[in-house]
Design a protein around this motif. Sequence first.
Motif, PDB file in Angstrom:
ATOM      1  N   CYS A 137     -33.113 -10.255 -38.532  1.00 14.43           N
ATOM      2  CA  CYS A 137     -31.696  -9.980 -37.920  1.00 14.43           C
ATOM      3  C   CYS A 137     -31.365  -9.472 -36.641  1.00 14.43           C
ATOM      4  CB  CYS A 137     -30.982  -9.175 -39.011  1.00 14.43           C
ATOM      5  SG  CYS A 137     -29.073  -9.191 -38.562  1.00 14.43           S
ATOM      6  N   VAL A 138     -30.748 -10.078 -35.714  1.00 14.73           N
ATOM      7  CA  VAL A 138     -30.512  -9.758 -34.436  1.00 14.73           C
ATOM      8  C   VAL A 138     -29.549  -8.785 -34.280  1.00 14.73           C
ATOM      9  CG1 VAL A 138     -28.844 -11.346 -33.762  1.00 14.73           C
ATOM     10  CG2 VAL A 138     -30.643 -10.530 -32.193  1.00 14.73           C
ATOM     11  N   VAL A 139     -28.462  -8.438 -35.405  1.00 15.17           N
ATOM     12  CA  VAL A 139     -27.236  -7.734 -35.202  1.00 15.17           C
ATOM     13  C   VAL A 139     -27.615  -6.427 -34.879  1.00 15.17           C
ATOM     14  CG1 VAL A 139     -25.541  -6.518 -36.704  1.00 15.17           C
ATOM     15  CG2 VAL A 139     -25.997  -9.161 -36.834  1.00 15.17           C
ATOM     16  N   PRO A 140     -28.579  -5.524 -35.356  1.00 19.12           N
ATOM     17  CA  PRO A 140     -28.711  -4.110 -34.896  1.00 19.12           C
ATOM     18  C   PRO A 140     -29.111  -3.893 -33.272  1.00 19.12           C
ATOM     19  CG  PRO A 140     -29.922  -4.506 -36.890  1.00 19.12           C
ATOM     20  CD  PRO A 140     -29.654  -5.974 -36.512  1.00 19.12           C
ATOM     21  N   PHE A 141     -29.573  -5.207 -32.836  1.00 17.93           N
ATOM     22  CA  PHE A 141     -29.913  -5.116 -31.436  1.00 17.93           C
ATOM     23  C   PHE A 141     -28.773  -5.511 -30.531  1.00 17.93           C
ATOM     24  CE2 PHE A 141     -33.566  -6.077 -33.819  1.00 17.93           C
ATOM     25  CZ  PHE A 141     -34.439  -5.233 -33.322  1.00 17.93           C
ATOM     26  N   THR A 142     -27.811  -6.351 -31.168  1.00 18.71           N
ATOM     27  CA  THR A 142     -26.716  -6.862 -30.352  1.00 18.71           C
ATOM     28  C   THR A 142     -25.537  -6.136 -30.592  1.00 18.71           C
ATOM     29  OG1 THR A 142     -25.735  -8.297 -32.195  1.00 18.71           O
ATOM     30  CG2 THR A 142     -27.441  -9.285 -30.462  1.00 18.71           C
ATOM     31  N   ARG A 143     -25.455  -5.039 -31.884  1.00 20.90           N
ATOM     32  CA  ARG A 143     -24.347  -4.404 -32.112  1.00 20.90           C
ATOM     33  C   ARG A 143     -24.661  -2.868 -32.134  1.00 20.90           C
ATOM     34  NH1 ARG A 143     -18.937  -6.431 -33.507  1.00 20.90           N
ATOM     35  NH2 ARG A 143     -19.312  -8.722 -32.714  1.00 20.90           N
ATOM     36  N   GLY A 144     -25.880  -2.673 -32.176  1.00 10.80           N
ATOM     37  CA  GLY A 144     -25.987  -1.021 -32.035  1.00 10.80           C
ATOM     38  C   GLY A 144     -25.974  -0.420 -33.300  1.00 10.80           C
ATOM     39  N   ARG A 145     -25.862   1.015 -33.214  1.00  8.05           N
ATOM     40  CA  ARG A 145     -25.800   1.937 -34.207  1.00  8.05           C
ATOM     41  C   ARG A 145     -24.722   1.825 -35.029  1.00  8.05           C
ATOM     42  NH1 ARG A 145     -29.952   5.546 -34.060  1.00  8.05           N
ATOM     43  NH2 ARG A 145     -29.342   5.816 -36.370  1.00  8.05           N
ATOM     44  N   GLU A 146     -24.849   2.317 -36.129  1.00  5.09           N
ATOM     45  CA  GLU A 146     -23.630   1.828 -37.084  1.00  5.09           C
ATOM     46  C   GLU A 146     -22.697   3.324 -37.042  1.00  5.09           C
ATOM     47  OE1 GLU A 146     -24.549   0.793 -41.300  1.00  5.09           O
ATOM     48  OE2 GLU A 146     -24.003   2.708 -41.693  1.00  5.09           O
ATOM     49  N   ARG A 147     -21.371   2.914 -36.969  1.00  3.18           N
ATOM     50  CA  ARG A 147     -20.237   4.082 -36.707  1.00  3.18           C
ATOM     51  C   ARG A 147     -19.063   3.695 -37.544  1.00  3.18           C
ATOM     52  NH1 ARG A 147     -19.908   1.274 -31.537  1.00  3.18           N
ATOM     53  NH2 ARG A 147     -22.074   0.243 -32.166  1.00  3.18           N
ATOM     54  N   SER A 148     -18.548   4.758 -38.454  1.00  3.40           N
ATOM     55  CA  SER A 148     -17.542   4.502 -38.983  1.00  3.40           C
ATOM     56  C   SER A 148     -16.151   4.793 -38.192  1.00  3.40           C
ATOM     57  CB  SER A 148     -17.283   5.339 -40.408  1.00  3.40           C
ATOM     58  OG  SER A 148     -18.578   4.659 -41.103  1.00  3.40           O
ATOM     59  N   ARG A 149     -15.276   4.009 -38.567  1.00  4.59           N
ATOM     60  CA  ARG A 149     -13.835   4.310 -37.848  1.00  4.59           C
ATOM     61  C   ARG A 149     -13.076   5.375 -38.730  1.00  4.59           C
ATOM     62  NH1 ARG A 149      -9.371  -0.744 -37.266  1.00  4.59           N
ATOM     63  NH2 ARG A 149      -7.525   0.833 -36.584  1.00  4.59           N
ATOM     64  N   ASP A 150     -12.242   6.319 -38.129  1.00  6.86           N
ATOM     65  CA  ASP A 150     -11.095   7.106 -38.201  1.00  6.86           C
ATOM     66  C   ASP A 150     -10.402   6.529 -39.450  1.00  6.86           C
ATOM     67  OD1 ASP A 150      -8.956   8.702 -38.920  1.00  6.86           O
ATOM     68  OD2 ASP A 150      -8.835   9.164 -36.814  1.00  6.86           O
TER      69      ASP A 150
END
Length: 496
Positions: free
Chosen positions: A194-207
Motif C-alpha cells: 500500500c502506498v497510502v502511508p507514503f502519500t498521506r503520512g502519519r496517522e492523527r486523530s481529529r478533535d
Amino acid sequence: MTLIPELTILQAADKEHIDLPRTLEDELAIGKKRLYIESYGCQMNFADSEIVAAVMRNAGYATTSTAEDADVIFLNTCAIRDNAEQKVRHRLKHLTGLKRQKPELLVGMLGCMAERLKTKLLEEEKVVDIVAGPDAYRDIPKLVEEAESGQKAVNVFLSREETYADISPIRLNSNGVTAFVSIMRGCDNMCSFCVVPFTRGRERSRDPYSIVREAQDLFDRGYREVTLLGQNVDSYKWNDELGMMNRSADAGKLIGSQTVSSSITHHSSLSFAGLLEMVARIHPELRVRFSTSHPKDITDDVLYTMARYDNICNYIHLPAQSGNSRVLKLMNRTYDRPWYIEKINSIRRILGDDCGISTDMISGFCSETEAEHQESLTLMDFVQYDYAYMFAYSERPGTLAAKKYPDDIPEDVKKRRLSEIIARQLEHSAKRNQRHIGQVQRVLIEGPSKRSDDFLCGRNDQNKMVVFPKGDLQKGQYVNVLVTECTSATLRGDVV
Ligand code: SAH
Ligand code: SF4
Ligand code: F3S
C-alpha cells in the motif's frame, strides 16, 4: 439530547473557525473567479475536496461544476493502483487542449498522486502549474497566487498534526442528505502493498468536539446520515487530558443525560467507540456509518456500541485482502485467517446475522499460489459478504512489497483469479440480497433513482440501495419499504 448550547460555546472558543457563506447567490456571484474540482480515489479524497473548496471560497473563489467555466482546475488524485494514476494522466491530456484555448487557466494536482510524484509531476506533465499534497491545502491560495505570477508552485510537506478540524467543508455534488466527515488522517500501518502511508503520512486523530459540531451542523441543515471516515477508524484516539477534564461537564452535556458509556467519561482519552457514541447521540434520526475498520483493531466495544444504538448502521466494511495466512503475513496485515474469522464470529455474535459485512480483496499478490487463492474464495464462502471491492495486485513504487517481493504472478493469472473472486461475490451478494425479500426495510431517501424519475432510492441499514415508487415522498425522509425483488446490486419494493 440537543447539543446546541454547548456547541455554541465550543464554536466561540474555536481558534480560527472559517465560517463560510453557502448560498446559491454566492455561488453565482459575478466577478468571482471560479474553481472546478474533480476527485478520484477514496471517500477521504472526496471529503478533502470539500475542504479545498472551503479554503478557496475563503480566498474569494466560487465553485463551478463545469471544467470549461473554470479559472482554476484541480484534480484531486489517487495513487492506490497504477490504473488510478493512468486515469488522471489521461484526463490531463484533455486539459492540455482546454489550456490551449484559455492560456490563463491554472491546473493543479492535489492528493495522493501529487504527493507520490512531487516535482516529478511538473517535469512529466507540462500542463500542471500547481502540486499540493494532502496536508498542504491551507496553503493552496498562496500556491495559486504564485502560479498566477508565472511560477510553478509546489507544497508536498506532510504534517503530523494537520486535521483541518476548524474548516467547515463546502459540500460538493451533495444530495443534501448524506455526507462524509473525516475523523482522522494518514495511516501508520505498513501493509506491504500500500502506498497510502507514503502519500498521506502519519496517522492523527481529529478533535472530537469539531467532529460532533460538524455532524450536528449537518443535521441542522437537513442531512440525515454521516459517514465517519479514516483509513483505520478503529485506531482513532484523542488524548486531550486537559481538554477532556475541563470539558468533562461538556462530555456529559454533549451526549445528553442518559447513562454515559465508560469509554467517554472515565478516561481522558477517547476511543473510536466513544466517538461513535458521541455522534450517535446527536439525534436518533441522524444515521451514523463509518469506514474503514481494520481487522487487527476493531474492538468488541465498537460492536457493542453499534448494538446499543439503532441509528448506528448495521454495516461493517472489514477488508480481508486475502484468505490465506502466509499471504496475509507477506502483506503485513498483522492478522491471520483464524484471527479474521474470529472477528467475523464476534460480529455475528454481537450484531447478529443481519449485520451487513463487506470486504476488499486483492488477487495475485506476490508469490500467491493457486491453493492460496482458493483460500480467499473459501473465506468468502465462510463470511458470505454482502458486498466487496476487488482488485488485481498492482505494484506501487516505494512500497515494502515493491522492495522485497517480486511481482511474479502473470497479469493473465491475476485477472483470472480476480474474475473468480468477482463471480463468487456476485453469488453471495445475490444470496444476501434475497434474504431481504418479504422483509420491511427502513430506508433513508437519497433522491430519484438513476433509471427513472418515477422512482426514488435510498439505503437500508446495511447500506443496500433500495428502489421504490415515488408517491409523495421526498429525499431526507425515512420510509418503510416491503422488499419484493432484488438483483445482486439493488433491492426493489413498495412503501408500506
Ligand atoms: N485503509 C483501508 C484500505 C484503503 S486502500 C484498509 O486497510 O482496509 C483501499 C483498498 O485498495 C485496499 O483495501 C486494497 O484492497 C486495495 N489496494 C491497496 N493497494 C493496492 C495495490 N497495490 N494493488 C491492488 N489493490 C490495492
Ligand atoms: Fe493501506 Fe494498510 Fe493503511 Fe489500509 S491499513 S491504508 S491498506 S497501509
Ligand atoms: Fe487513493 Fe489516496 Fe485514497 S491513494 S485510495 S486517494 S488515500
